[in-house]
Each structure stands twice: as structure tokens, then as C-alpha cells.
Motif scaffolding. Structure first.
Motif, short mmCIF file in Angstrom:
data_model
loop_
_atom_site.label_atom_id
_atom_site.label_comp_id
_atom_site.label_asym_id
_atom_site.label_seq_id
_atom_site.Cartn_x
_atom_site.Cartn_y
_atom_site.Cartn_z
N VAL A 79 0.85 -1.20 0.00
CA VAL A 79 0.00 0.00 0.00
C VAL A 79 0.88 1.24 0.00
O VAL A 79 1.83 1.35 0.78
CB VAL A 79 -0.92 0.03 1.24
CG1 VAL A 79 -1.87 1.22 1.18
CG2 VAL A 79 -1.70 -1.28 1.37
N ILE A 80 0.56 2.19 -0.87
CA ILE A 80 1.25 3.48 -0.90
C ILE A 80 0.31 4.52 -0.30
O ILE A 80 -0.75 4.81 -0.84
CB ILE A 80 1.63 3.89 -2.34
CG1 ILE A 80 2.49 2.82 -3.00
CG2 ILE A 80 2.34 5.24 -2.33
CD1 ILE A 80 2.77 3.09 -4.47
N GLY A 81 0.69 5.06 0.85
CA GLY A 81 -0.13 6.06 1.52
C GLY A 81 -0.59 5.58 2.88
O GLY A 81 -1.21 4.52 2.99
N GLY A 82 -0.31 6.38 3.92
CA GLY A 82 -0.67 6.00 5.28
C GLY A 82 -1.75 6.86 5.89
O GLY A 82 -1.80 7.05 7.10
N LYS A 289 2.62 -8.59 -5.23
CA LYS A 289 1.78 -9.07 -6.33
C LYS A 289 0.84 -7.97 -6.81
O LYS A 289 0.49 -7.91 -7.99
CB LYS A 289 0.98 -10.29 -5.87
CG LYS A 289 1.86 -11.50 -5.52
CD LYS A 289 1.04 -12.62 -4.90
CE LYS A 289 1.96 -13.77 -4.45
NZ LYS A 289 1.20 -14.82 -3.73
N VAL A 290 0.44 -7.09 -5.88
CA VAL A 290 -0.42 -5.96 -6.22
C VAL A 290 0.04 -4.73 -5.43
O VAL A 290 0.36 -4.84 -4.24
CB VAL A 290 -1.91 -6.23 -5.89
CG1 VAL A 290 -2.78 -5.06 -6.32
CG2 VAL A 290 -2.39 -7.51 -6.54
N VAL A 291 0.08 -3.58 -6.09
CA VAL A 291 0.36 -2.32 -5.41
C VAL A 291 -0.94 -1.52 -5.36
O VAL A 291 -1.62 -1.36 -6.37
CB VAL A 291 1.45 -1.51 -6.16
CG1 VAL A 291 1.64 -0.13 -5.50
CG2 VAL A 291 2.77 -2.28 -6.17
N VAL A 292 -1.30 -1.04 -4.15
CA VAL A 292 -2.49 -0.21 -3.99
C VAL A 292 -2.08 1.24 -3.80
O VAL A 292 -1.34 1.56 -2.86
CB VAL A 292 -3.36 -0.69 -2.79
CG1 VAL A 292 -4.53 0.27 -2.57
CG2 VAL A 292 -3.88 -2.10 -3.04
N ASN A 293 -2.55 2.08 -4.69
CA ASN A 293 -2.24 3.51 -4.65
C ASN A 293 -3.33 4.22 -3.83
O ASN A 293 -4.43 4.43 -4.31
CB ASN A 293 -2.19 4.05 -6.08
CG ASN A 293 -2.04 5.57 -6.15
OD1 ASN A 293 -1.74 6.22 -5.14
ND2 ASN A 293 -2.25 6.14 -7.33
N ALA A 294 -3.01 4.54 -2.58
CA ALA A 294 -3.95 5.24 -1.69
C ALA A 294 -3.30 6.53 -1.21
O ALA A 294 -3.32 6.85 -0.03
CB ALA A 294 -4.33 4.35 -0.52
N ALA A 295 -2.72 7.27 -2.14
CA ALA A 295 -1.92 8.45 -1.80
C ALA A 295 -2.75 9.73 -1.69
O ALA A 295 -2.19 10.83 -1.67
CB ALA A 295 -0.81 8.64 -2.83
#
Length: 630
Positions: A79-82, A289-295
Motif C-alpha cells: 500500500v502506498i499512503g498512510g 503481487k499488487v500495489v495499492v495507490n492510496a496516496a
């Protein structure tokens, strides 16, 4: 208010009543599916998160786990974005038995998620639009948000609570209109209702809200309608999400920036990211396997790492809030002004012993540290002054901040007000799932939708379905509203004097309540540090924040900088900019002791924090003392 308006309102009420009685409208597929399976997993998670001795893995262990995610042994989800959404995705995926990593460029909740209105709401405005525009899509949003509102309050009761909000009415048409509309809101909430709305006479309203004006726009106050929504401590809730995800097995790392995405040369699928540790400058690859863009507002910059020519989908909207002394609003009652001069909603709410007022809704550019403009601050002051019987002064502004709402772009929309706050999940490039839009209230279901999309994209094999609907966060288990009394009775605050002597002080009610609500069932750990390590002194006169909190957050909440503490772990930067500046030196000293900083790093931290506080446009040297925290 025209007769046509009332007819439209009545017709809308009939439609909503029919929908609510059907029982299937407000349960989205994601909510229904959450109740299937995962019972044993949920019990195990509750025991682990509710363990009084629960401790999150160290920062170095989390970084090592991300580095160990190689091409041959990748994470399931990175996950990208905290922020609220990203941390929610990490928690959801980890509790489904997936291998999860999360990286955040700054700190958990450093962006939009710490700069919210602090309300957990179903959207009264959206209900009004649904009725008058006969928009079933908006109605479904309200149904769903009210479902999530109740779950959020239940899952973090120490950080969230119901708040009555008063709507002033200056003619009888407004009384009837708002009473009907808010009764409709009650109806839509159904079993998720917090408390019933009700009408108060003008005299009753003044008794409940002494600063409310008896006259407005040459009209006398006819009464008020009070309804209930939720309120939260947003950044502490976000930090709680990240720490709960860490306890559930996710490798979460703040101050870690994605500098590029890794693409498989053969398949062109996104298979990971190049990450820079912003505290050390070192870079590493982490595969998934998957990148989630939650930026959030910055999700377009992640998308452009794949295709520089991709069309932006974020329509950034600026929301400015100001903080005023507590005498502007009574404790436990908010004020909602449904329509200002330009048709926007403005509110004034009690929050953490002060009054927060807002908000604006205007187009803006995307920046890491947005600043409120003076005209926006003045707009809020002017808007609330029309409804108060006291002088509203710029010099009373203790803090002012701007947050960027990452609204999903609608090319045909002319203003951000007409853009739906619903969220969007899509996979534009293989292996990169982007989630954006939405609002704090619905973060959990947004995360669920994003994880569902990630599972489909990566053909992942979760051990169970989503369980977050019934999963309480760290600090919630065993917490009761009366828990603060135990702190007050069993602990003392050992304080170091300027001469170096350690003297005992009472764990007074204000300090005990603050610790209980900020840390939940973990508050006794903070109190223990205050008692046993001589860190029981207040960080700033007039506020209940203790030195022990700095040490606790450094050890157990990934607090890595002075700004992390004053803005996100404790809220003093948002409550009173000058008080935060006065506390800075001591905050840095304690963090230096915890993290073994040298003099150069301490000086750097002080400078960064001062620059951060300059973006909070308070009055110069605004002074206020409520007499509670001497």
C-alpha cells in the motif's frame, strides 16, 4: 421557503420511507459479505489486539520485512499512503491473512486525514440533494455512510462519540423545513440512529447555547432543530489504524517514500516499488503481487510514474478550519449554519476543549503543506458572527489550517460542491489498483473495496473474507467512558522541577480524561511512564498533554519527529499554535533521548517544526486560558 419545496421534501420522505422499509437499500454488497465467515479469525484478532501487553513491531523490524519482500517472495499487497484509506487497506488485507506492506512518505495521517472537519457524518447535505434532485445515487451514499458512521464509533469508542448539532431557525418555514429534513435523516439512519433529532424553542436554545444570537438578518430566532452526528480525533484514529494493522501482521513504515514503481519487463505488470527511507536516505526495493495507490491528493503523481501522460483524476478542494477559545461554543453542543451568504455550510463545534469552526470549499493546487488564506479565515469568522451574540475577533484564532480533499474528478462539473464525495476504485495499469475520493466516515468500506479489487487483480488467496466491520481498534478493548477514574485514583504525575528534583503531582481529572480518550485502554501505560520515569509534567500551560506521551509515542506509535508528535500524536499544533511552539523544546529533548539524536538532529527537528507551525495561521501571540489546566 416555497410550497413547492415542501411538496418535494414530502415526496422525498415518502420515497425514503419506502426504501428504508424494504430493508435492502442501505446494506451494500460489501457490508453484507462482511458478515459471512471469519468468525474464528475475528476472535483470534480480538484477543491479539485486546492484549494489554500488545506491542507493535519495531520500526527496524518493519523495514526489514519490506526489504525481505523480494521478486521470488513478494508481498501480496503493498500500500502506498498512510492516511485513513491506506491504513484501512493495510488493516483489511492483513486481517484477511494476506502479506501486507505499507509505506508513507511523511507520517500516518500527515495529509488530508489529520485536517478533516472531525465529523463522522452521513451527509445531511447529500440527503437534501438526493431529495430535491431525486438522485437515488446520492441517497445510497447517505444510507451507506450512516451504516459506516455507527460502525466507526463502535470500533473506536475512546476516539469517537456522538455530538448534538444545533441548526438555528429564524422563521417558522425554516423550523418546519429543517425539522422535516432532520427527521428524514433519523429515518434513513434506522437502527444506526445515534439519538433522535428534536426542536427546541428560542429560550431553550439560548440556555443550551448561550452565545447564540437572538436576532439574525432582521429576524428573531424562532428556535433550533438539534440532530446528532459523530465526532472524532482524526489523526489519533488514523495512527490507531496503522498500529492495529501492524499488530495484525502488516509491515507499516512511515517516512518512507516511493520514488519509482517496478515493472515486469515481460508482462508490463507493476510488481513493486523502489522506496527511500526519508530518515536515513537509504533506498530499497519491495516487491508485491499488487500495489495499492492510496496516496490521497497525490495519487495522480503515483499514476504518472507508470504513464507521464495519464489524465489527472483528482480535483483538489481546499477546506480551511480555524480554532477558537472554548467560550465560543458550549461543551457538548455544536452549531451548524446550513446556508451562508454563498450557499455553503458552516459549523462551529466543541473539540478537545476548544472550538473548531469551518469550512471553505474552493479549488486549490496540490501541495504537501497547504496554508489557509486570510480571506478564507475571514470568511469563516464573518459567517459565524452572523449567528453569535459575541464579538468574533481575528485575534481569538488560536490555530488555522487547510486540508486538501482528494475529490474524484468529474470533467463536466463546474464547482467542487457538485462533485460526489463517493470513492473510485480502478486498475488502470496491471498490478496497480488506485483508490481515491470518498470521506473519512466511509474509510472502512473504501478499504474493503480496494482489497477486493487487489485480490481480483493479483489472484490472491485470502484465508477469510473481510472482518473489519466488527473489529475494534487498538485501545478500544476493555475501555469504558469511566476508565479515566481508574487513572485518577491509581496514578500520580511525578514531575521534574527546574532544579532537577522530582516531586509528585495529582493525576487530575483533566489529565486522566485526556489520556483515557487519546489512548483508550493503553492509557495506563502512559500513566506508568509519567509516574515511574518522572515525565508527569504538562508540555504547555493550559493543556493536558504530558511529557510521558512523547516517550510512549516514540516507543509504541512510530513517532519519529517533533512534527509527528505535535500534529498527529497529540493535537496541540491544531489547537493552539503558540502553545505548540512553547512545547517544542521539551518535545525534542524527550524524542532525542528516545531516538538517540545528536545536537545537529535536534536543531534540525526544531527548525522543521517551527516551519510547520508557520503554515498554521493563528493570531500572533493569541492568548487564552480556560483555567482548567494550571
Amino acid at each position: 421557503m416555497s410550497a413547492a419545496s415542501f411538496r418535494r421534501l414530502a415526496a422525498g420522505a415518502a420515497v425514503i420511507a419506502a426504501a428504508a422499509s424494504g430493508g435492502a437499500v442501505y446494506l451494500s454488497p460489501s457490508v453484507v459479505s462482511s458478515d459471512r465467515g471469519g468468525g474464528l479469525v475475528l476472535d483470534s484478532l480480538r484477543r491479539m489486539i485486546g492484549d494489554p501487553a500488545a506491542t507493535v513491531p519495531s520500526r527496524s523490524a518493519q523495514e526489514s520485512a519490506l526489504i525481505a519482500a523480494s521478486a521470488s517472495n513478494p508481498l501480496d499487497v503493498l500500500v502506498i499512503g498512510g492516511g485513513a484509506t491506506g491504513s484501512g487497506v493495510a488493516l483489511d488485507a492483513a486481517t484477511r491473512g494476506l502479506r501486507v506492506g505499507l509505506v508513507e512518505r511523511e507520517d500516518f495521517s500527515s495529509g488530508t486525514s489529520s485536517r478533516s472537519t472531525k465529523l463522522i457524518h452521513g451527509g445531511v447535505r447529500y440527503l437534501e440533494k438526493a431529495v430535491f434532485n431525486l438522485d437515488y445515487g446520492q441517497l445510497k451514499l447517505v444510507f451507506h455512510a450512516l451504516e459506516e458512521r455507527k460502525q466507526l464509533i463502535d470500533n473506536a469508542p475512546h476516539l469517537c462519540h456522538a455530538l448534538p448539532c444545533m441548526t438555528p431557525c429564524f422563521d417558522w418555514f425554516e423550523v418546519i423545513y429543517f425539522w422535516m429534513g432532520l427527521k428524514m435523516y433519523d429515518l434513513v439512519a434506522g437502527p444506526r440512529l445515534l439519538h433522535l433529532s428534536r426542536y427546541y424553542s428560542a429560550q431553550e436554545s439560548i440556555e443550551l447555547f448561550p452565545t447564540l444570537a437572538r436576532k439574525g438578518k432582521d429576524k428573531n430566532l424562532r428556535g433550533t432543530v438539534v440532530y446528532y452526528d459523530g465526532q472524532m480525533n482524526d489523526s489519533r484514529l488514523n495512527v490507531g489504524l496503522a498500529c492495529t494493522a501492524a499488530l495484525a501482521g502488516a509491515a507499516v513504515l512511515n517516512h518512507a517514500e516511493v520514488v519509482s514503481l517496478i515493472t515486469d519487463d515481460a508482462t508490463k505488470r507493476i510488481i513493486g516499488a523502489r522506496v527511500r527511507n526519508n530518515l536515513t536516505g537509504q533506498e530499497f526495493d519491495s516487491y508485491a503481487k499488487v500495489v495499492v495507490n492510496a496516496a490521497g491528493p497525490f495519487c495522480d503523481s503515483i499514476r504518472k510514474m507508470v504513464d507521464e501522460d495519464t489524465k489527472p483524476m483528482i480535483c483538489p478542494s481546499s477546506g480551511v478550519h480555524i480554532v477558537l477559545p472554548d467560550y465560543y461554543s458550549p461543551e457538548g453542543m455544536g452549531l451548524i449554519v446550513p446556508k451562508t451568504k454563498d450557499g455553503r455550510v458552516v459549523f462551529m463545534l466543541p473539540w478537545l476543549g476548544r472550538t473548531v469552526a469551518g469550512t471553505t470549499d474552493s479549488n486549490t493546487s496540490i501541495t504537501a503543506l497547504p496554508e489557509p488564506h486570510e480571506d478564507e479565515i475571514q470568511f469563516i469568522l464573518d459567517a459565524i458572527s452572523d449567528y453569535l451574540n459575541i464579538k468574533v475577533r481575528r485575534t481569538d484564532v488560536l490555530s488555522a489550517w487547510s486540508g486538501i480533499r482528494p475529490l474524484a474528478m468529474d470533467p463536466t462539473a463546474k464547482s467542487t460542491e457538485s462533485i460526489s464525495r463517493d470513492h473510485v476504485v480502478f486498475e488502470e495499469s496491471p498490478g496497480l489498483v488506485t483508490i481515491t475520493g470518498g470521506k473519512w466516515t466511509t474509510y472502512r468500506s473504501m478499504a474493503e473495496d480496494a482489497v477486493d479489487a487487489a485480490i481480483k487483480s493479483g489472484k490472491l488467496s485470502p484465508t477469510n473474507e473481510c472482518v473489519t466491520q466488527k473489529l475494534q481498534l487498538l485501545g478500544s478493548y476493555g475501555w469504558e467512558p469511566s476508565s479515566f477514574t481508574t487513572l485518577a485514583q491509581q496514578y500520580v504525575r511525578m514531575k521534574k522541577t527546574y532544579g532537577g528534583k522530582v516531586v509528585p503531582g495529582a493525576m487530575d481529572t483533566a489529565a486522566a480524561k485526556h489520556l483515557s480518550h487519546a489512548y483508550g485502554s493503553m492509557a495506563d501505560r502512559v500513566a506508568t511512564i509519567a509516574q515511574e520515569e518522572g515525565l508527569g509534567k504538562r508540555l504547555a500551560h493550559g493543556y493536558p498533554f504530558l511529557e510521558a506521551e512523547v516517550a510512549y509515542c516514540a516507543r509504541h506509535e512510530y513517532c519519529e519527529s517533533a512534527v509527528d508528535f505535535i500534529a498527529r500524536r497529540c493535537r496541540i499544533a491544531f489547537l493552539d499554535t503558540d502553545a505548540a511552539a512553547r512545547a517544542l523544546q521539551r518535545v525534542v529533548e524527550i524524542l532525542a533521548s528516545e531516538h538517540k539524536w545528536d545536537k545537529s538532529r535536534q536543531k534540525q527537528e526544531l527548525q522543521k517544526a517551527k516551519e510547520f507551525l508557520e503554515t498554521f495561521k493563528s493570531s500572533q501571540n493569541a492568548q487564552f486560558n480556560d483555567g482548567k489546566h494550571n
